[in-house]
Design an enzyme around this catalytic site. Sequence first.
Site, PDB file in Angstrom:
ATOM      1  N   PRO A 109       0.831  -1.139   0.553  1.00 52.71           N
ATOM      2  CA  PRO A 109      -0.334   0.421  -0.264  1.00 52.71           C
ATOM      3  C   PRO A 109       0.882   1.093  -0.035  1.00 52.71           C
ATOM      4  O   PRO A 109       1.540   1.377   0.914  1.00 52.71           O
ATOM      5  CB  PRO A 109      -1.335  -0.378   1.381  1.00 52.71           C
ATOM      6  CG  PRO A 109      -0.661  -1.259   1.130  1.00 52.71           C
ATOM      7  CD  PRO A 109       0.176  -1.850   0.858  1.00 52.71           C
ATOM      8  N   ASP A 257      25.982 -30.222   1.007  1.00 50.07           N
ATOM      9  CA  ASP A 257      26.719 -29.941   1.936  1.00 50.07           C
ATOM     10  C   ASP A 257      25.121 -29.665   2.766  1.00 50.07           C
ATOM     11  O   ASP A 257      26.616 -30.473   4.871  1.00 50.07           O
ATOM     12  CB  ASP A 257      26.742 -28.097   1.725  1.00 50.07           C
ATOM     13  CG  ASP A 257      27.426 -27.178   2.960  1.00 50.07           C
ATOM     14  OD1 ASP A 257      28.613 -28.048   3.416  1.00 50.07           O
ATOM     15  OD2 ASP A 257      26.674 -26.680   3.378  1.00 50.07           O
ATOM     16  N   HIS A 779      34.928 -18.913   4.877  1.00 46.04           N
ATOM     17  CA  HIS A 779      34.779 -18.090   5.851  1.00 46.04           C
ATOM     18  C   HIS A 779      33.803 -17.750   5.383  1.00 46.04           C
ATOM     19  O   HIS A 779      33.963 -16.582   4.840  1.00 46.04           O
ATOM     20  CB  HIS A 779      36.188 -18.079   5.767  1.00 46.04           C
ATOM     21  CG  HIS A 779      37.445 -18.282   6.254  1.00 46.04           C
ATOM     22  ND1 HIS A 779      38.326 -18.385   6.128  1.00 46.04           N
ATOM     23  CD2 HIS A 779      37.364 -19.831   5.614  1.00 46.04           C
ATOM     24  CE1 HIS A 779      39.659 -19.027   6.553  1.00 46.04           C
ATOM     25  NE2 HIS A 779      38.878 -20.224   6.504  1.00 46.04           N
ATOM     26  N   PHE A 804      55.509  -5.947   5.768  1.00 47.19           N
ATOM     27  CA  PHE A 804      56.760  -6.298   4.290  1.00 47.19           C
ATOM     28  C   PHE A 804      54.925  -6.952   3.922  1.00 47.19           C
ATOM     29  O   PHE A 804      54.685  -7.636   4.203  1.00 47.19           O
ATOM     30  CB  PHE A 804      57.856  -7.561   4.888  1.00 47.19           C
ATOM     31  CG  PHE A 804      58.350  -6.482   5.426  1.00 47.19           C
ATOM     32  CD1 PHE A 804      59.952  -5.938   4.548  1.00 47.19           C
ATOM     33  CD2 PHE A 804      59.023  -6.542   6.749  1.00 47.19           C
ATOM     34  CE1 PHE A 804      60.545  -4.715   5.599  1.00 47.19           C
ATOM     35  CE2 PHE A 804      59.804  -6.042   7.114  1.00 47.19           C
ATOM     36  CZ  PHE A 804      60.662  -5.486   6.461  1.00 47.19           C
TER      37      PHE A 804
END
Length: 1120
Positions: A109, A257, A779, A804
């Site tokens: 709406p 999975d 991850h 480094f």
Amino acid sequence: MSAKAISEQTGKEFLYKYICTSAAVQNRFRFACVTAETDWDRLTQEQPWLLTERLVVKPDQLIKRRGKLGLIGINLDLEGVKEWLRTHLMKETTVGKAKGVLKNFLIEPFVPHTQEEEFYVCIYATREGDHILFHHEGGVDVGDVDVKAQKLLVSVDEKLSEDQVTEQLLTHVPDDKKEVLASFIVGIFNLYENLYFTYLEINPLVVTENKVYVLDMAAKIDATADYICKAQWGDVQFPPPFGREAYPEEAYIADLDAKSGASLKLTLLNPRGRIWTMVAGGGASVVYSDTICDLGGVDELANYGEYSGAPSEQQTYDYAKTILALMTREKHSQGKVLIIGGSIANFTNVAATFKGIVRAIKDYQGPLKEHEVRIFVRRGGPNYQEGLRVMGEVGKTTGIPIHVFGTETHMTAIVGMALGHRPIPNQPPMDAHTANFLLNASNNAVTPANTRSASFSETKTTNDVTPAKKSKAGLPADSLHSLLWPLKNMVTGDWKAQASSGCSGAKATTLFSKHTKAIVWGMQTRAVQGMLDFDYVCSREEPSVAAMVYPFTGDHKQKFYWGHKEILLPVYKNMADAMKKHSEVDVLISFASLRSAFDSTVEAMQYPQIHTIAIIAEGIPEAQTRRMIKMADEKGVTIIGPATVGGIKPGCFKIGNTGGMLDNILASKLYRPGSVAYVSRSGGMSNELNNIISRTTDGVYEGVAIGGDRYPGSTFMDHVLRYQDTPGIKMMVVLGEIGGTEEYKICQGITEGRITKPVVCWCIGTCATMFASEVQFGHAGACANQASETAVAKNQALRDAGAFVPKSFDELGNVIRTVYDELVANGTIVPAQEVPPPTVPMDYSWARELGLIRKPASFMTSICDERGQELIYAGMPITEVFKEEMGLGGVLGLLWFQRRLPRYACQFIEMCLMVTADHGPAVSGAHNTIVCARAGKDLISSLTSGLLTIGDRFGGALDAAAKQFSKAFDSGMLPMEFVNKMKKDGKLIMGIGHRVKSINNPDMRVQILKDFVKQHFPSTQLLDYALDVEKITTSKKPNLILNVDGFIGVAFVDLLRTCGGFTRDEADEFVEIGALNGIFVLGRSMGFIGHYLDQKRLKQGLYRHPWDDISYVLPEHMSM
């Protein structure tokens, strides 16, 4: 992944259904979903308000700033909505870099309101708690809310009050709206917490005359909390990011999975691309994608995915065949490449997973050759040599170009080979076989030895290489020095903290020593044995595992090896008992499941002796993790994990499966300390760092994988500061990743002087900024929510701070080597003399797995194999048994006769079982079963009692009848001669005679079987012979009929001899070894069980034989 975006429709359903507030929330459940298949007539019947209201229509496909993009139709009637949809539905649209088709729309709406009635509210989670952002000017032009909005942090485990909201968030809100807004914000925050949201944004939130309207909403929920919120969530559909289609193959892998304890992920980026990956490990999968993109392959990268967590051979096969099917659908003018990569596994049996991939390659060898697919393989870990051998063999036998490399090759070197940027060695150097961990690992006196093979991250040209193919997108060959910040930034003097960055805490600097003792939660015997073997090669005086806790059994002892001898470790049902009896323990290693990890960790933190907890489980809800972190901080406990393999301190202690098997421990020289400490998120990549560091320096001093979740229990900075304060550590390596801001604390520590030791750092996930749509990596925490969280931004910040930072992961080994060599050159590091570790015997089970030993089997079987993914009966998978509708007779044919019998034979077997199932309670077998049942014995005892009565006198005549009739028939005796001979020898003819039935009162069981046999059997010579014998015997006495035992016996001989499945010798052997009596035993067992159940159901008491049915007599000598 944990935080997953949900559609606006789903978010509003949750809000309208579960929000608890005094604010009057309007338009509850007044929305309609529209697609190209929508039936408008049905929709208006279900949602009649569509016909009467003014409407708003907008796409519901995770698109941000729809108003700015002109993707919202406002203040329309239903016809106007349909007209608007004609120009938008199923049309391709570009949003940012992503192109996609508009498919799903939401109609709601229209709410008339003024700009002053629009507000902005957002809640999002961080490590410290949940932040609420509120701005009194919402809507399309809200601008930079991070700068403009009022902010309130609700710390973990704290409650939000309306007074807090009013005082801290609503300072610019008109007084008449404060009460309703405060109530709504508290209500929405409680909803956010209870339903495990991680992000919730409403813009605009409209408040008119004490009525609240939620106009636009975006949200994410923690998908790992499904087991907690299933009742409230229902079945949530997670839409893909805009610009990426939802493919059925992705859904298939997601389903695999969900049903597996392993991790299987697949995201299709460009199904027409030529570069495909099949990578093991969440961190490694990101590194490979980075390298492909770095080498110019982003537009040709077809997929992102990973498999990890020790998937079975079948699961790996299903995963591999899905990818091979996808990549062989369309040809590419340049052919295709498949990169089967991975880091060095900690516990996954590489050979087992490769067997699944090899099966898939064999199944698809035709299409793979047709599409000119070249395959590049690099892997390490348990049994990887066998896996690589099998992979190489399948390349030779199928003719598919498969290039195979092990741990001697830098992890990402195969990407350069595959894309033509690096030469392919014809004979790559090979590391020693796994079995060699029985011997001393090295005779070299000093490490690193000059004879060590160089990392393939150095491009070397020799005469024994294949020239690299010319590629379209190359990279300039910068020298290593251009990648590094000047070595003058390095502090080469005394390693002392120069300043404090405010990051220090009350936790211990040293987590592990040679005397550390641990309790392992969970029955993880393989991990514990690995820890004990590590302890032994490190020359520890005692095992590092003091005890185990396993709530599902009683207290007991578990046997393990300590070097050559066996020892017993206690296993406790309760953690309290373990802690009380082992006060020396200060480390808990938790293998608890994601459902029980929170409770077991909270319980462990109640014991002051525990200073370190490693949580291995992946998939713990983020809200629970944050609560654990808060409690750990309060108690001074260091948490490693969740979603980690753990950590290792060479020469001292290792957590669970960290570092892999003993061969990798020795190869990476993890049995003694080096000078380099590292911290990473990924467990698999931590093992890769072990390998890289051992090849480029004097080895690892300590390494920790903090875990891949969004909120690891301890952070990069926690461990970097520990390393900074540890004298034995001379340099550090940090492997960060996309997502979060922890790496910026390292930048701050360097710039403020708190970190003075050289830090080599690389953040993986640089490819993310190159993708058109958002990709969730392996991850849970590998997702950038803002520009500063990208890997590119973090790498640059670290570089600017003085760390480094290599140009890519491919150069990481070179950078580590350069920094190390400089430290050796200036005397900061003095390589130590190498001390060979003690040898450890290989476990028998692993030696057998490697094929190094053989031993005679105790048993042999040829009828059933349960070792694979699917049960096999005589070579036939159980799914085929049901698919072919073989029935019980068919299964019996496979298990007893090792054959797939004809259909009529299976039916005959089933008929035999049916007619022999029972013959009343009076026969001896049923009688015994009933007596036992009434004596209160169990089912097995009662059944056995009845079966023990079966023999020549009762039910055992099948074999005897088959043998007697066969012998007579085969010797050429006439039926009359056979009868006369048996009479002369004083022997009964087995299978002839019945107590009740006769030639005039035939046994209908025999008649039924006879009709079937005569109709279906190819030949019934022996049955005809037996029926001729019956004519002779019944002429003498009418009850000397061929009874059911005799009929089944002779008919079965006809079946075995004439069905075409057996030789004559095989048929006779089955009769000789007693197979036919098995039919009666199996059939009658059904009846005996029926009698047992009947007696129990009738509740019959103990049976006592009546006296009047017993003849009591005196001994014979007394009666005379």
